[in-house]
Design a protein around this motif. Sequence first.
Motif, mmCIF file in Angstrom:
data_model
loop_
_atom_site.group_PDB
_atom_site.id
_atom_site.type_symbol
_atom_site.label_atom_id
_atom_site.label_comp_id
_atom_site.label_asym_id
_atom_site.label_seq_id
_atom_site.Cartn_x
_atom_site.Cartn_y
_atom_site.Cartn_z
ATOM 1 N N ARG A 1 -49.893 33.372 -0.946
ATOM 2 C CA ARG A 1 -49.711 33.243 -2.224
ATOM 3 C C ARG A 1 -49.693 34.281 -2.964
ATOM 4 N NH1 ARG A 1 -50.039 27.987 -4.476
ATOM 5 N NH2 ARG A 1 -50.840 26.115 -2.998
ATOM 6 N N GLN A 2 -48.895 34.084 -4.153
ATOM 7 C CA GLN A 2 -48.870 35.412 -4.970
ATOM 8 C C GLN A 2 -49.714 35.085 -6.200
ATOM 9 O OE1 GLN A 2 -44.864 35.611 -6.907
ATOM 10 N NE2 GLN A 2 -44.852 38.025 -6.893
ATOM 11 N N ASP A 3 -50.153 36.394 -6.771
ATOM 12 C CA ASP A 3 -51.095 36.525 -7.823
ATOM 13 C C ASP A 3 -50.075 36.287 -9.000
ATOM 14 O OD1 ASP A 3 -52.789 36.814 -10.068
ATOM 15 O OD2 ASP A 3 -53.717 38.506 -9.257
ATOM 16 N N GLY B 1 -50.785 36.573 -12.163
ATOM 17 C CA GLY B 1 -51.182 37.535 -13.194
ATOM 18 C C GLY B 1 -50.551 38.987 -12.839
ATOM 19 N N ARG B 2 -50.635 39.400 -11.534
ATOM 20 C CA ARG B 2 -50.018 40.562 -11.022
ATOM 21 C C ARG B 2 -49.203 40.397 -9.888
ATOM 22 N NH1 ARG B 2 -56.052 43.281 -10.592
ATOM 23 N NH2 ARG B 2 -56.400 41.030 -10.091
ATOM 24 N N PRO B 3 -47.821 40.162 -9.895
ATOM 25 C CA PRO B 3 -47.026 39.945 -8.976
ATOM 26 C C PRO B 3 -46.813 40.795 -7.871
ATOM 27 C CG PRO B 3 -45.780 40.639 -11.012
ATOM 28 C CD PRO B 3 -47.142 40.423 -11.270
ATOM 29 N N GLU B 4 -47.436 41.979 -7.965
ATOM 30 C CA GLU B 4 -47.305 42.963 -6.722
ATOM 31 C C GLU B 4 -48.572 42.479 -5.853
ATOM 32 O OE1 GLU B 4 -50.233 44.776 -9.832
ATOM 33 O OE2 GLU B 4 -47.986 43.646 -10.005
ATOM 34 N N ARG B 5 -49.222 41.621 -6.385
ATOM 35 C CA ARG B 5 -50.299 41.315 -5.268
ATOM 36 C C ARG B 5 -50.133 39.973 -4.542
ATOM 37 N NH1 ARG B 5 -56.231 43.589 -7.005
ATOM 38 N NH2 ARG B 5 -55.635 45.746 -7.421
ATOM 39 N N VAL B 6 -50.672 40.052 -3.399
ATOM 40 C CA VAL B 6 -50.483 38.668 -2.432
ATOM 41 C C VAL B 6 -51.623 38.308 -1.873
ATOM 42 C CG1 VAL B 6 -47.959 38.550 -2.483
ATOM 43 C CG2 VAL B 6 -49.110 39.643 -0.738
ATOM 44 N N GLY B 7 -52.192 37.117 -1.495
ATOM 45 C CA GLY B 7 -53.267 37.023 -0.644
ATOM 46 C C GLY B 7 -52.714 36.322 0.494
ATOM 47 N N THR B 8 -53.384 36.198 1.684
ATOM 48 C CA THR B 8 -52.948 35.607 3.026
ATOM 49 C C THR B 8 -54.332 35.181 3.648
ATOM 50 O OG1 THR B 8 -53.003 37.793 4.088
ATOM 51 C CG2 THR B 8 -51.000 37.216 3.416
ATOM 52 N N GLY B 9 -54.195 34.413 4.559
ATOM 53 C CA GLY B 9 -55.159 34.046 5.284
ATOM 54 C C GLY B 9 -54.714 32.776 6.274
ATOM 55 N N GLY B 10 -55.529 32.472 7.279
ATOM 56 C CA GLY B 10 -55.545 31.270 8.306
ATOM 57 C C GLY B 10 -56.302 31.094 9.320
ATOM 58 N N LYS B 11 -56.258 30.737 10.416
ATOM 59 C CA LYS B 11 -57.195 30.365 11.348
ATOM 60 C C LYS B 11 -57.472 31.795 12.132
ATOM 61 C CE LYS B 11 -57.665 27.362 15.446
ATOM 62 N NZ LYS B 11 -56.854 26.389 16.524
ATOM 63 N N GLU B 12 -58.898 31.720 12.122
ATOM 64 C CA GLU B 12 -59.201 33.090 12.384
ATOM 65 C C GLU B 12 -58.861 34.329 11.883
ATOM 66 O OE1 GLU B 12 -62.163 33.274 13.902
ATOM 67 O OE2 GLU B 12 -62.352 31.235 14.260
ATOM 68 N N ASN B 13 -58.480 34.323 10.478
ATOM 69 C CA ASN B 13 -57.688 34.967 9.782
ATOM 70 C C ASN B 13 -58.354 35.218 8.492
ATOM 71 O OD1 ASN B 13 -56.166 37.116 8.631
ATOM 72 N ND2 ASN B 13 -54.020 36.310 9.543
#
Length: 315
Positions: A70-72, A74-86
Amino acid sequence: MNGTVKVFSTEKGKFTEFRDCAGGEGPFRGLAVYGSSLITCVESGLLKVWKEGSSDHAEVKVGGGVCRMRQDPGRPERVGTGGKENELKVWDLQRPQEPVFTAKNVRNDWLDLRVPVWMRDMQFIPSTDKIVTCTAHGQVRVYDPSSPQRRPVLEMTYEEYPLTALSLTADGNSVVVGNTHGQMAVLDLRKGRLQKCLKGQAGSLRSIQCHASLPLVASCGLDRFLRIHNTADKRLQHKVYLKSRLNCLLFTSRENWEEEDVELATEGGVKEEEDEIWASMAMVTDGTRSKRERDPRETPDSQKRLKKTIKDSSV
């Protein structure tokens, strides 16, 4: 599934652009726009920034088993990632060499066993640096990258089934979560407790979206229904059957869509009135009719036979 990204124009009602964004393995787990570039992330963990009109695309390896990117806003240059054992990671696309924040797993449970990691969805909390996530083990966690603590600053548990989707309310103080058994609830992020449950679902929830200004939340899933609840009084306001299994939904960003619908309805009403006027008008026909169009009872022979039949029947 084949790595093609399509751009659909709602004004023209058709696809206007096709871009080949193939790379990595697995389906897309996130799609965002950064200026004139596209940001894609696939399940294998390959995040790419596709620059328009250039063959030089930035690549970032965020780790395998990705469930959400997903993208932030408020600050579109930042994204967050995550998942299974991640674990949750926050990336700055202007400096993509290392993540700006990497979450740390919670402490071992009361049996001193490691708690498994499986993040299913996430969202940036507006006007703050905090991020809220939900897991496949029923946990809702809040992380604060601005603090020195890498573990969650708040953790809640809702039921025992995997959570599949979440969405922040308009004020940002609560989050709506849903799981694979069709259970949906509003959780308070300030006090860390359950506020209310929203009932009516019958299948696994796949997407939840809160309205930006109104106390409304829309949800859809595998039971093929779109439902809209009021988060203030918990009532189900609308329920629409949409035939197919649903995976995603969004609220429209147009503010004057009600006025547009009224204009269309007014135009349709005028047309209906014109049709009624034309239907009520009598048809003007010529007074002369051909022999075939005449009633057979009007001919002299038919009148004689009719008189004879009446006379015989009276006798």
